[in-house]
Design a protein around this motif. Structure first.
Motif, mmCIF file in Angstrom:
data_model
loop_
_atom_site.group_PDB
_atom_site.id
_atom_site.type_symbol
_atom_site.label_atom_id
_atom_site.label_comp_id
_atom_site.label_asym_id
_atom_site.label_seq_id
_atom_site.Cartn_x
_atom_site.Cartn_y
_atom_site.Cartn_z
ATOM 1 N N ARG A 45 0.769 -0.993 0.005
ATOM 2 C CA ARG A 45 -0.005 0.048 -0.007
ATOM 3 C C ARG A 45 0.855 1.385 0.080
ATOM 4 O O ARG A 45 0.480 2.462 -0.511
ATOM 5 C CB ARG A 45 -0.909 0.081 1.329
ATOM 6 N N GLN A 46 2.058 1.170 0.813
ATOM 7 C CA GLN A 46 2.795 2.431 0.665
ATOM 8 C C GLN A 46 3.400 2.586 -0.939
ATOM 9 O O GLN A 46 3.436 3.768 -1.357
ATOM 10 C CB GLN A 46 4.176 1.860 1.326
ATOM 11 N N ILE A 47 3.671 1.610 -1.615
ATOM 12 C CA ILE A 47 4.002 1.727 -3.092
ATOM 13 C C ILE A 47 2.866 2.285 -3.764
ATOM 14 O O ILE A 47 3.019 3.242 -4.686
ATOM 15 C CB ILE A 47 4.557 0.428 -3.535
ATOM 16 N N GLU A 48 1.530 1.738 -3.704
ATOM 17 C CA GLU A 48 0.526 2.346 -4.281
ATOM 18 C C GLU A 48 0.451 3.874 -4.032
ATOM 19 O O GLU A 48 -0.029 4.738 -4.853
ATOM 20 C CB GLU A 48 -0.722 1.624 -3.996
ATOM 21 N N ALA A 49 0.310 4.306 -2.599
ATOM 22 C CA ALA A 49 0.377 5.605 -2.384
ATOM 23 C C ALA A 49 1.240 6.343 -3.025
ATOM 24 O O ALA A 49 1.044 7.597 -3.382
ATOM 25 C CB ALA A 49 0.215 5.604 -0.764
ATOM 26 N N ALA A 50 2.523 6.215 -2.908
ATOM 27 C CA ALA A 50 3.621 6.862 -3.387
ATOM 28 C C ALA A 50 3.693 6.854 -5.063
ATOM 29 O O ALA A 50 3.658 7.948 -5.664
ATOM 30 C CB ALA A 50 5.006 5.999 -3.484
ATOM 31 N N GLU A 51 3.034 6.039 -5.693
ATOM 32 C CA GLU A 51 2.810 6.020 -7.064
ATOM 33 C C GLU A 51 1.566 7.050 -7.405
ATOM 34 O O GLU A 51 1.650 7.778 -8.039
ATOM 35 C CB GLU A 51 2.327 4.550 -7.684
ATOM 36 N N ARG A 84 0.866 15.474 -6.165
ATOM 37 C CA ARG A 84 0.603 15.948 -4.966
ATOM 38 C C ARG A 84 1.373 15.149 -3.830
ATOM 39 O O ARG A 84 1.139 13.892 -3.650
ATOM 40 C CB ARG A 84 -0.998 15.650 -4.907
ATOM 41 N N TYR A 85 2.054 16.016 -2.793
ATOM 42 C CA TYR A 85 2.815 15.408 -2.060
ATOM 43 C C TYR A 85 2.647 15.993 -0.560
ATOM 44 O O TYR A 85 3.313 15.900 0.440
ATOM 45 C CB TYR A 85 4.307 15.572 -2.261
ATOM 46 N N SER A 86 1.447 16.485 -0.460
ATOM 47 C CA SER A 86 1.066 17.174 0.887
ATOM 48 C C SER A 86 0.781 16.309 1.907
ATOM 49 O O SER A 86 0.222 15.177 1.593
ATOM 50 C CB SER A 86 0.100 18.278 0.748
ATOM 51 N N LYS A 87 0.856 16.595 3.192
ATOM 52 C CA LYS A 87 0.471 15.664 4.005
ATOM 53 C C LYS A 87 -0.871 15.361 4.143
ATOM 54 O O LYS A 87 -1.512 14.513 4.419
ATOM 55 C CB LYS A 87 0.999 16.356 5.637
ATOM 56 N N GLY A 88 -1.604 16.399 3.944
ATOM 57 C CA GLY A 88 -3.223 16.309 3.875
ATOM 58 C C GLY A 88 -3.682 15.211 2.989
ATOM 59 O O GLY A 88 -4.486 14.548 2.965
ATOM 60 N N TYR A 89 -3.109 15.283 1.782
ATOM 61 C CA TYR A 89 -3.254 14.407 0.652
ATOM 62 C C TYR A 89 -2.997 12.920 1.173
ATOM 63 O O TYR A 89 -3.876 12.100 0.755
ATOM 64 C CB TYR A 89 -2.748 14.755 -0.829
ATOM 65 N N VAL A 90 -2.045 12.885 1.763
ATOM 66 C CA VAL A 90 -1.501 11.464 2.086
ATOM 67 C C VAL A 90 -2.551 10.892 3.339
ATOM 68 O O VAL A 90 -2.823 9.603 3.185
ATOM 69 C CB VAL A 90 -0.198 11.585 2.675
ATOM 70 N N ARG A 91 -2.989 11.906 4.016
ATOM 71 C CA ARG A 91 -3.916 11.662 5.263
ATOM 72 C C ARG A 91 -5.185 11.269 4.397
ATOM 73 O O ARG A 91 -5.687 10.123 4.976
ATOM 74 C CB ARG A 91 -4.078 12.729 5.893
ATOM 75 N N ALA A 92 -5.359 11.544 3.446
ATOM 76 C CA ALA A 92 -6.882 11.459 2.647
ATOM 77 C C ALA A 92 -6.423 9.882 2.093
ATOM 78 O O ALA A 92 -7.659 9.113 2.248
ATOM 79 C CB ALA A 92 -7.149 12.139 1.657
ATOM 80 N N ILE A 93 -5.550 9.530 1.551
ATOM 81 C CA ILE A 93 -5.347 8.441 1.027
ATOM 82 C C ILE A 93 -5.172 7.216 2.293
ATOM 83 O O ILE A 93 -5.685 6.247 2.281
ATOM 84 C CB ILE A 93 -3.641 8.034 0.424
ATOM 85 N N LEU A 94 -4.627 7.558 3.332
ATOM 86 C CA LEU A 94 -4.576 6.650 4.328
ATOM 87 C C LEU A 94 -6.058 6.509 5.188
ATOM 88 O O LEU A 94 -6.454 5.144 5.636
ATOM 89 C CB LEU A 94 -3.862 7.526 5.562
ATOM 90 N N ALA A 95 -7.024 7.455 5.284
ATOM 91 C CA ALA A 95 -8.444 7.342 5.459
ATOM 92 C C ALA A 95 -9.112 6.452 4.658
ATOM 93 O O ALA A 95 -9.977 5.691 4.902
ATOM 94 C CB ALA A 95 -9.098 8.567 5.650
#
Length: 299
Positions: A181-187, A194-205
């Protein structure tokens, strides 16, 4: 070939030895403006040079027409800090290729991953943490946080993000996902630029619980029901599929864009062309430089 193996040689990108070059013989290819001089990155480089000197020599190329002069390919901030400090010369690496855009894109930007690796290398060389923190213009706590930043992030995700503007908080969120999932998120981050913390928080959610590491379930997102979170998961999966489909179709256009950007970059890196444009078409030169500095990989 008469049974003989053909021998091929690979040319070196740099001359065999460095050279101490007077600063007044180095011609920058871009101007370091007042805003850049007030930036935290400029202050960090100034603090590093004051504490431990120039660790990474600037990269220059011999001027094609003016003997004894050099074009500055990489290290504009380092050279400006030295000028401001009253230095008169600096040890440089002499490149055998004057394609300035290559060095500016691949060397000069210190991303979080590169900074992390630099810190680990310095610690391996027994540089005291206090001295290293002063060189980076940060406190000990921040230094130790940077040192641990990538622990728990898989190498494939790190490779994708190694030259991207990713904050330390993003890696903390990635650690809560399983490696795949880390790889999918990075891709997804790279594909959407988009590399913001908020965007990654949305991916995590939007990450299913099965793809989270044990005891790393994301906190409930305020204002979202379980059904809405499930919808986010489905939409994220659809987005992943669309990104992969787009990657298969944009190759030829991307290649043409890379070639065009490379041609424009060579034009503005040529001192005579840049000088003529500056005199006769300054607006065009400004636009050409914007094109040359465009990050094609993120475009």
């Amino acid at each position: 070939m008469g049974g003989k193996e053909e021998r091929r040689t690979v040319g070196s990108a740099f001359e065999a030895t460095g050279l101490r070059v007077p600063l007044d013989r180095i011609q920058p290819l871009r101007v370091v403006g007042a805003k850049t001089r007030r930036s935290s990155k400029y202050a960090q480089i100034a603090a590093s040079i004051a504490e431990v000197g120039v660790i990474e020599p600037p990269v220059v190329a011999r001027h094609p027409t003016e003997r004894g002069r050099f074009l500055l390919l990489d290290g504009h901030l380092r050279v400006e800090v030295l000028r401001d400090g009253g230095e008169t010369d600096v040890l440089c690496l002499i490149a055998t290729d004057d394609e300035a855009f290559t060095y500016n894109k691949r060397i000069s930007r210190l991303a979080a991953v590169q900074e992390h690796r630099m810190i680990l290398q310095a610690i391996d060389r027994k540089v005291p943490e206090e001295r290293l923190a002063r060189a980076l213009n940060i406190d000990i706590g921040t230094l130790r946080q940077k040192k641990r930043a990538l622990h728990g992030v898989c190498p494939e995700a790190i490779e994708i993000l190694k030259d991207k503007p990713v904050s330390l908080g993003v890696f903390a969120l990635l650690k809560r996902m399983v490696p795949l999932r880390q790889i999918e998120a990075a891709e997804t981050m790279a594909g959407m630029n988009r590399y913001s913390k908020g965007y990654v928080r949305a991916i995590l959610a939007a990450t299913p619980e099965a793809q989270l590491v044990p005891d790393a379930k994301p906190k409930a997102v305020k204002g979202l029901s379980a059904e809405q979170v499930a919808l986010m998961e489905r939409e994220t999966a659809q987005l992943d599929r669309e990104i992969k489909a787009a990657e298969q179709s944009y190759g030829p256009d991307h290649l043409r864009l890379v070639l065009a950007r490379g041609y424009v970059a060579k034009l503005v890196a040529n001192a005579r062309v840049a000088r003529w444009l500056q005199q006769h078409q300054p607006e065009m030169l400004t636009e050409f430089r914007k094109i040359a500095e465009t990050d094609i990989a993120a475009a």
